[in-house]
Scaffold this active site. Structure first.
Site, PDB file in Angstrom:
ATOM      1  N   ASN A 130      10.456  53.072  76.179  1.00 36.91           N
ATOM      2  CA  ASN A 130       9.488  53.646  75.252  1.00 36.91           C
ATOM      3  C   ASN A 130       8.089  53.275  75.732  1.00 36.91           C
ATOM      4  O   ASN A 130       7.930  52.604  76.754  1.00 36.91           O
ATOM      5  CB  ASN A 130       9.746  53.177  73.823  1.00 36.91           C
ATOM      6  CG  ASN A 130       9.717  51.665  73.715  1.00 36.91           C
ATOM      7  OD1 ASN A 130       8.706  51.039  74.037  1.00 36.91           O
ATOM      8  ND2 ASN A 130      10.815  51.067  73.271  1.00 36.91           N
TER       9      ASN A 130
ATOM     10  N   PRO B  97      22.634  45.937  70.456  1.00 37.51           N
ATOM     11  CA  PRO B  97      22.671  44.956  69.366  1.00 37.51           C
ATOM     12  C   PRO B  97      21.399  45.040  68.532  1.00 37.51           C
ATOM     13  O   PRO B  97      20.311  45.255  69.056  1.00 37.51           O
ATOM     14  CB  PRO B  97      22.787  43.616  70.103  1.00 37.51           C
ATOM     15  CG  PRO B  97      22.343  43.885  71.497  1.00 37.51           C
ATOM     16  CD  PRO B  97      22.701  45.309  71.788  1.00 37.51           C
ATOM     17  N   ASP B  98      21.554  44.874  67.217  1.00 36.31           N
ATOM     18  CA  ASP B  98      20.411  44.893  66.293  1.00 36.31           C
ATOM     19  C   ASP B  98      19.927  43.455  66.135  1.00 36.31           C
ATOM     20  O   ASP B  98      20.452  42.691  65.310  1.00 36.31           O
ATOM     21  CB  ASP B  98      20.833  45.483  64.955  1.00 36.31           C
ATOM     22  CG  ASP B  98      19.655  45.798  64.051  1.00 36.31           C
ATOM     23  OD1 ASP B  98      18.672  45.023  64.092  1.00 36.31           O
ATOM     24  OD2 ASP B  98      19.695  46.786  63.317  1.00 36.31           O
ATOM     25  N   ILE B  99      18.932  43.096  66.921  1.00 39.80           N
ATOM     26  CA  ILE B  99      18.490  41.703  66.972  1.00 39.80           C
ATOM     27  C   ILE B  99      17.879  41.273  65.644  1.00 39.80           C
ATOM     28  O   ILE B  99      18.169  40.182  65.123  1.00 39.80           O
ATOM     29  CB  ILE B  99      17.488  41.509  68.125  1.00 39.80           C
ATOM     30  CG1 ILE B  99      18.127  41.920  69.459  1.00 39.80           C
ATOM     31  CG2 ILE B  99      17.026  40.053  68.189  1.00 39.80           C
ATOM     32  CD1 ILE B  99      17.152  41.949  70.627  1.00 39.80           C
ATOM     33  N   LEU B 100      17.029  42.108  65.076  1.00 40.37           N
ATOM     34  CA  LEU B 100      16.374  41.756  63.813  1.00 40.37           C
ATOM     35  C   LEU B 100      17.389  41.557  62.696  1.00 40.37           C
ATOM     36  O   LEU B 100      17.339  40.555  61.962  1.00 40.37           O
ATOM     37  CB  LEU B 100      15.369  42.846  63.432  1.00 40.37           C
ATOM     38  CG  LEU B 100      14.680  42.708  62.072  1.00 40.37           C
ATOM     39  CD1 LEU B 100      13.904  41.406  61.977  1.00 40.37           C
ATOM     40  CD2 LEU B 100      13.770  43.903  61.804  1.00 40.37           C
TER      41      LEU B 100
ATOM     42  N   PHE C 179       9.001  44.370  62.880  1.00 39.86           N
ATOM     43  CA  PHE C 179       7.998  45.418  63.066  1.00 39.86           C
ATOM     44  C   PHE C 179       8.684  46.769  62.904  1.00 39.86           C
ATOM     45  O   PHE C 179       9.843  46.935  63.299  1.00 39.86           O
ATOM     46  CB  PHE C 179       7.351  45.328  64.445  1.00 39.86           C
ATOM     47  CG  PHE C 179       6.158  44.413  64.516  1.00 39.86           C
ATOM     48  CD1 PHE C 179       4.898  44.908  64.832  1.00 39.86           C
ATOM     49  CD2 PHE C 179       6.295  43.059  64.257  1.00 39.86           C
ATOM     50  CE1 PHE C 179       3.793  44.070  64.888  1.00 39.86           C
ATOM     51  CE2 PHE C 179       5.198  42.207  64.318  1.00 39.86           C
ATOM     52  CZ  PHE C 179       3.942  42.718  64.631  1.00 39.86           C
TER      53      PHE C 179
ATOM     54  N   LYS D 283      13.648  50.025  55.961  1.00 40.36           N
ATOM     55  CA  LYS D 283      14.103  49.204  57.087  1.00 40.36           C
ATOM     56  C   LYS D 283      14.180  47.737  56.686  1.00 40.36           C
ATOM     57  O   LYS D 283      15.142  47.035  57.036  1.00 40.36           O
ATOM     58  CB  LYS D 283      13.161  49.390  58.282  1.00 40.36           C
ATOM     59  CG  LYS D 283      13.539  48.553  59.495  1.00 40.36           C
ATOM     60  CD  LYS D 283      12.630  48.837  60.690  1.00 40.36           C
ATOM     61  CE  LYS D 283      13.022  47.986  61.895  1.00 40.36           C
ATOM     62  NZ  LYS D 283      12.212  48.293  63.090  1.00 40.36           N
TER      63      LYS D 283
END
Length: 400
Positions: free
Chosen positions: A208, A304-307, A324, A338
């Site tokens: 991105n 993986p969803d780190i947050l 964020f 979120k």
């Protein structure tokens, strides 16, 4: 925060000097004493009488003032202050500082001081972007000089771009952040930053437009408040700050592993723009066109969803977890959802649509979403966003 503090304000020769009386007024309103020092060029834009009247102190300008120099006044001025502030910091003043020149009162004070120095650059956009100025900027940053701004906007000369001096309120906030140093002493803060690169083959990847500038600025601001910072960064456009523990990663899975290794922490701030998906069938060799127009098929897998992982830890969860949310529409609504979905304490939401210029730009406009609701901040430089957010983190950790 500024009660009883003394600020030595050096005013360079730029049109932005007209903002200095307002800066002095704001500082005095917060309890600080301000000693103005004018360069010869600065006196062309604002008079000593004006500054003396607003500061209620003598505005100094002459290195060879017999009254003051009988007692080596320039040494006393440079040591008596709690902080030295240069606003506006012109290209000439920055060059003198970087090279250690001392041929007038202002430059002599800057060379003689043993206190921290904060500068607010102001100059034409071409002057700011010139390689010589950028070399001087890098040298000063390496010497420990702090920066606030410059901001992006219209110039007095009619051009547009980075080079506008930060507004007085921004400079005051930077001064407060600088003088609150140590409020995070003994705390460990984890910060992720930058994009991740998910390989398609050895030479291509999915990514991105994140530059890593906001996360890098935040790590530096937390460091300046005394925190021990673990900085985990993807392949960002900006170099990591000095004085922090840096772990460089490429992919989301590597970042997740690095985060797990860096815990426990008193706070974790996830500013990285992590790719949601990776290519499950990445090729070990460079993919070639077959000459028949056949297109390769890319299969995706979720990263993986780190947050969410850290926010929902049963044991060892940091007391404060900040995420964020980079959104392109209905920013607050999407970010609020979120936060609830991930389980973090705060979400820092911003609009990254192409028209905003935030991704890869020097400025940001954020909304902080927590249990109390949504608090929107005005558009400002990313360094200033970082300082304000770091101060907010320090206050939250201080409250327990």
């Amino acid at each position: 925060m500024l009660a009883g503090k003394r600020i030595l304000l050096i005013i360079g020769g730029g049109i932005a000097a007209y903002k200095c009386p307002e800066l002095i007024r704001l500082l005095r309103g917060r309890g600080a004493a301000v000693t103005p020092v004018l360069t010869r060029a600065g006196a062309e834009f604002v008079t000593p009488l004006t500054l003396s009247s607003v500061a209620n102190e003598v505005a100094h300008s002459d290195l060879f003032d017999l009254t003051h120099e009988a007692e080596i006044g320039h040494i006393q001025l440079s040591r008596a202050a709690d902080l030295v502030v240069v606003a506006p910091a012109t290209a000439d003043l920055m060059a003198k500082m970087a090279q250690g020149l001392a041929n007038d009162l202002a430059s002599t004070l800057l060379l003689a001081t043993d206190k921290s120095v904060l500068i607010a650059p102001a100059m034409n956009v071409r002057m700011w972007e010139h390689p010589a100025t950028q070399r001087n900027r890098a040298q000063l940053a390496g010497d420990g000089v702090r920066f606030v701004g410059p901001n992006v906007g219209d110039m007095a000369c009619g051009e547009f771009g980075p080079g506008r001096m930060a507004e007085p309120a921004e400079i005051v906030a930077a001064i407060e952040a600088e003088l609150s140093g140590g409020s995070l002493s003994g705390k460990h803060v984890l910060v992720t930053s930058g994009p991740t690169h998910e390989p398609i083959d050895p030479v291509r990847y999915i990514a991105n437009r994140s530059s890593g500038a906001q996360g890098t600025a935040l790590a530096a601001a937390l460091r300046d408040l005394g925190a021990r910072v673990s900085f985990i960064t993807g392949p960002a456009d900006v170099p990591p700050p000095s004085g922090v523990t840096v772990t460089r990663v490429q992919t989301a899975r590597e970042m997740a592993e690095a985060v797990a290794q860096a815990l426990p922490a008193d706070a974790a701030v996830f500013a990285a723009a992590v790719a949601d998906w990776r290519v499950a069938n990445a090729n070990g060799q460079k993919m070639k066109k077959d000459g028949k127009g056949t297109l390769p098929t890319l299969e995706f897998a979720e990263n993986p969803d780190i947050l969410a992982t850290v926010s929902q830890m049963a044991e060892g969860r940091p007391p404060l977890v900040v995420g964020f949310a980079a959104e392109t529409e209905t920013v607050v609504e999407h970010a609020t959802a979120k936060r609830a979905r991930k389980g973090c304490d705060w979400i820092v939401a911003n609009d990254v649509s192409p028209a905003s210029g935030v991704m890869g730009g020097a400025e940001n406009a954020v909304t902080i979403i927590d249990d109390a609701g949504a608090e929107s901040w005005p558009r400002m430089g990313k360094d200033e966003v970082a300082r304000r957010l770091a101060a907010r983190i320090a206050a939250a950790l201080g409250e327990g």
